[in-house]
Design an enzyme around this catalytic site. Structure first.
Site, short mmCIF file in Angstrom:
data_model
loop_
_atom_site.label_atom_id
_atom_site.label_comp_id
_atom_site.label_asym_id
_atom_site.label_seq_id
_atom_site.Cartn_x
_atom_site.Cartn_y
_atom_site.Cartn_z
N GLY A 197 91.50 21.25 18.80
CA GLY A 197 91.54 21.68 17.40
C GLY A 197 90.12 21.76 16.89
O GLY A 197 89.16 21.62 17.65
N GLY A 234 88.13 18.60 17.75
CA GLY A 234 87.96 18.47 19.18
C GLY A 234 87.02 19.52 19.76
O GLY A 234 86.22 19.24 20.64
N ASP A 267 94.11 21.84 26.42
CA ASP A 267 94.87 22.00 25.20
C ASP A 267 96.11 22.82 25.55
O ASP A 267 96.02 23.79 26.32
CB ASP A 267 94.05 22.71 24.12
CG ASP A 267 94.68 22.59 22.73
OD1 ASP A 267 94.09 21.91 21.87
OD2 ASP A 267 95.75 23.17 22.50
N ASN A 281 93.60 9.36 14.63
CA ASN A 281 93.83 8.40 13.56
C ASN A 281 95.07 7.56 13.82
O ASN A 281 95.99 7.50 13.00
CB ASN A 281 93.97 9.14 12.22
CG ASN A 281 92.66 9.64 11.69
OD1 ASN A 281 91.61 9.04 11.92
ND2 ASN A 281 92.69 10.74 10.95
N SER A 302 84.96 9.59 12.36
CA SER A 302 84.80 10.20 11.05
C SER A 302 83.69 11.24 11.11
O SER A 302 82.71 11.06 11.82
CB SER A 302 84.46 9.14 9.99
OG SER A 302 84.32 9.74 8.71
N LYS A 311 88.52 2.02 10.98
CA LYS A 311 88.67 3.41 10.50
C LYS A 311 89.74 3.51 9.41
O LYS A 311 89.61 4.29 8.46
CB LYS A 311 89.03 4.32 11.68
CG LYS A 311 89.27 5.79 11.31
CD LYS A 311 88.07 6.43 10.64
CE LYS A 311 88.10 7.96 10.64
NZ LYS A 311 89.31 8.57 10.15
N HIS A 320 88.15 2.30 6.31
CA HIS A 320 87.20 3.35 5.94
C HIS A 320 87.91 4.46 5.17
O HIS A 320 87.45 4.92 4.12
CB HIS A 320 86.56 3.89 7.22
CG HIS A 320 85.88 5.22 7.09
ND1 HIS A 320 86.58 6.42 7.05
CD2 HIS A 320 84.58 5.57 7.01
CE1 HIS A 320 85.72 7.43 6.94
NE2 HIS A 320 84.51 6.95 6.91
N ASN A 321 89.07 4.89 5.66
CA ASN A 321 89.79 5.97 5.00
C ASN A 321 90.36 5.53 3.66
O ASN A 321 90.45 6.32 2.72
CB ASN A 321 90.89 6.51 5.91
CG ASN A 321 90.37 7.48 6.93
OD1 ASN A 321 89.20 7.42 7.32
ND2 ASN A 321 91.21 8.39 7.39
N GLU A 376 87.63 5.80 1.31
CA GLU A 376 87.45 7.23 1.05
C GLU A 376 88.41 7.71 -0.03
O GLU A 376 88.03 8.48 -0.93
CB GLU A 376 87.68 7.99 2.35
CG GLU A 376 87.58 9.48 2.29
CD GLU A 376 87.96 10.10 3.62
OE1 GLU A 376 89.06 10.68 3.71
OE2 GLU A 376 87.18 9.98 4.59
N TYR A 377 89.66 7.25 0.01
CA TYR A 377 90.64 7.63 -1.00
C TYR A 377 90.13 7.23 -2.40
O TYR A 377 90.22 8.01 -3.35
CB TYR A 377 91.97 6.92 -0.76
CG TYR A 377 92.87 7.53 0.29
CD1 TYR A 377 92.36 8.15 1.42
CD2 TYR A 377 94.25 7.44 0.16
CE1 TYR A 377 93.19 8.67 2.39
CE2 TYR A 377 95.09 7.97 1.13
CZ TYR A 377 94.56 8.58 2.24
OH TYR A 377 95.40 9.10 3.21
#
Length: 302
Positions: free
Chosen positions: A9, A12, A30, A95, A121, A173, A176-177, A180-181
């Site tokens: 994606g 990636g 993939d 995630n 991230s 992580k 961390h997110n 971020e929110y």
């Protein structure tokens, strides 16, 4: 160093390009043939199956998974455990829930395979800026992957670290997110307050540009706000509908489980839920209650 990479994606693909530029050999897979072809055009060695990918890597092998959390990651890790040998390494850079990572590490250990969870991230900007990598796993496995982490990070000596045992990377992580929110919600609310003061005729782009330099609230996230407003000052092409990847939910649940007060993160998550409701029943009920006890006017549906 060589590494297998599963999942081409946007993120990636950018990681693949950064690794190739850093002199590493990448064997990529993939299930989307077009994405695989794009990876090959960058210089990656293509593999049309997980079996082919494992066969094109020299031992001991390292395979990095960049696939959606949940069942896709579960299936990929289980398939790799049937293909890899003792001493090989699986890296989950998605995630995933940290509890799943702890469980997968135990399953890998039973087969002699190392499991490394790498909270990653950087999003679509990682190719240019480098990725922040929060890594969990056995020290020897992480050390073997040092050249990979040093290439993906903003610099070899910063932006990445082994933060603890298996599960710790995805736990860090997750938090961390959650942070971020909260940051995103604060910027969004502040700018909406500014926009509502119509008599001042404030130019939000100008205000944000002022804040970007020398201000206490300057950040890379604010830089991205400035970029978005420069493209579309009124955000006229964007619906007020905000998705969540799941990590904010996990962070709030973890806070509740540990009796840790986290009101900002929790409220930021609730605001995302609210953004998806076009006909919120709760607000209708509030209006109805005010009418029932106080005779306050209600606005009928059109």
């Amino acid at each position: 160093m060589e590494i297998g990479l599963i999942g081409l994606g946007k993120m990636g693909a950018n990681m693949t390009e950064r690794l190739l530029k850093g002199g590493h050999r990448v064997v990529a897979y993939d299930e989307n043939a077009q994405a695989l072809k794009a990876g090959e055009s960058l210089g990656a060695v293509g593999a049309d199956s997980l079996q082919a990918l494992a066969g094109k890597l020299g031992k001991p092998r390292a395979v990095w998974c960049m696939v959606p959390a949940g069942d896709p990651t579960e299936q990929t890790v289980n398939a790799l455990l049937e293909l890899l040998a003792p001493g090989d390494i699986i890296v989950d850079g998605g995630n995933s829930n940290y509890c799943d990572s702890i469980r997968r590490a135990e399953a890998a250990k039973a087969k002699g395979v190392h499991f490394v969870d790498a909270g990653t991230s950087g999003g679509v900007w990682g190719l240019k800026e480098g990725y922040s990598l929060m890594v969990g796993g056995q020290p020897e496995a992480v050390e073997r992957l040092r050249p990979i982490f040093e290439t993906l990070a903003p610099a070899p000596d910063r932006g990445w670290a082994r933060v603890g045992p298996s599960g710790a990377g995805h736990f860090v992580k997750m938090v961390h997110n959650g942070i971020e929110y909260g940051l995103m919600e604060a910027y969004a609310e502040g700018l909406q307050i500014l926009k509502a003061k119509a008599e001042f005729g404030l130019d939000l782009r100008q205000v944000v540009e002022v804040w970007r330099y020398g201000s206490v609230v300057r950040s890379w996230l604010l830089d991205l706000v400035a970029h978005a407003l420069a493209q579309d000052p009124e955000l006229s092409k964007i619906k007020p509908w905000v998705e969540d990847s799941g990590e904010g939910r996990w962070a709030v649940l973890e806070a509740v489980s540990g009796a840790v007060p986290a009101p900002v993160i929790a409220l930021a998550l609730m605001r995302r839920f609210r953004s998806r409701e076009t006909e919120p029943f709760a607000e209708k009920l509030l209006a109805a209650m005010r009418h029932e006890f106080g005779g306050h006017a209600v606005k009928p549906e059109e």
